[in-house]
Design an enzyme around this catalytic site. Sequence first.
Site, PDB file in Angstrom:
ATOM      1  N   GLU A 114      80.457  -2.656 -14.713  1.00  0.00           N
ATOM      2  CA  GLU A 114      80.863  -1.283 -15.002  1.00  0.00           C
ATOM      3  C   GLU A 114      80.559  -0.901 -16.448  1.00  0.00           C
ATOM      4  O   GLU A 114      80.252   0.261 -16.741  1.00  0.00           O
ATOM      5  CB  GLU A 114      82.343  -1.104 -14.666  1.00  0.00           C
ATOM      6  CG  GLU A 114      82.569  -1.136 -13.148  1.00  0.00           C
ATOM      7  CD  GLU A 114      84.030  -1.171 -12.745  1.00  0.00           C
ATOM      8  OE1 GLU A 114      84.418  -0.368 -11.883  1.00  0.00           O
ATOM      9  OE2 GLU A 114      84.774  -2.013 -13.277  1.00  0.00           O
ATOM     10  N   GLU A 134      85.136  -7.050  -6.656  1.00  0.00           N
ATOM     11  CA  GLU A 134      86.558  -6.717  -6.559  1.00  0.00           C
ATOM     12  C   GLU A 134      87.116  -6.862  -5.143  1.00  0.00           C
ATOM     13  O   GLU A 134      88.256  -7.332  -4.963  1.00  0.00           O
ATOM     14  CB  GLU A 134      86.795  -5.287  -7.075  1.00  0.00           C
ATOM     15  CG  GLU A 134      86.848  -5.164  -8.598  1.00  0.00           C
ATOM     16  CD  GLU A 134      85.471  -5.078  -9.230  1.00  0.00           C
ATOM     17  OE1 GLU A 134      85.395  -4.876 -10.449  1.00  0.00           O
ATOM     18  OE2 GLU A 134      84.461  -5.230  -8.503  1.00  0.00           O
TER      19      GLU A 134
END
Length: 260
Positions: A114, A134
Amino acid sequence: MTSSAGVAAPVLVERHGAVLVITLDRPEARNAIDLRTAEAIGAAIDTLESDPSLAAGVIAANGSAFCAGMDLKAHLRGERPRTEERGFAGMVEAPPLKPLIAAVEGPALGGGFEIVLACDLVVASASASFGLPEVKRGLVAAAGGLTRLPKALPRAVALEMILTGDAVSASVLSGFGLINRVVDPGTALATAIDLALRIAENGPLAVRTSKRIVVESSDWPADQEFLRLREAAAEVFASADAREGARAFAERRRPAWSGS
């Protein structure tokens, strides 16, 4: 480098001419982001933004991994690795207005990916890999991965990465246009600095405005596109730098930019 308290700084910051290099330096933790690291990155981004002598930034990392994402041990202690001004890692919610290049060696996973997605350009080692794991931990990529990745890749490719959590190599993602350069291992930082220095040779107002237009124009209504483009570009065309660029071209010399 150590802090005044004698604790090793989690981020190193150095200048290469008009380029600020921000280096994650927690190799023992695979450069995972804890609160101190987020605050240090945020402070470095603030320096990049506020210093008129800086034209572009590079974010890199020491060690075998670019960044493993959020420091889960710190998270279990109750830390939230974000700043009020810029969000996770001190940057993902409010990246700098000036260009920022990611120089990636090794895995960039979860929040590490990210961080990369919040950058404007990406230089990656052939050994680099990228992923949002995730879902493998019952979590979601809430620091920009779920919104930025589908804009950077074809939707089906982005969804496969998001829903499987599997990492993908730099060479594969380069084929989809996510990565600007795939380079030999150990050369990502040098290549990124060279690219940033090339950007720094250009008019700073023109570069900053060009990036802003690219970022903002995705939300412009079609019938207002050129009106907003002209409005955004008007300041640049009327600037001292625009006049200096024309004079330098006519006089066959390098321009001396003022940023105004």
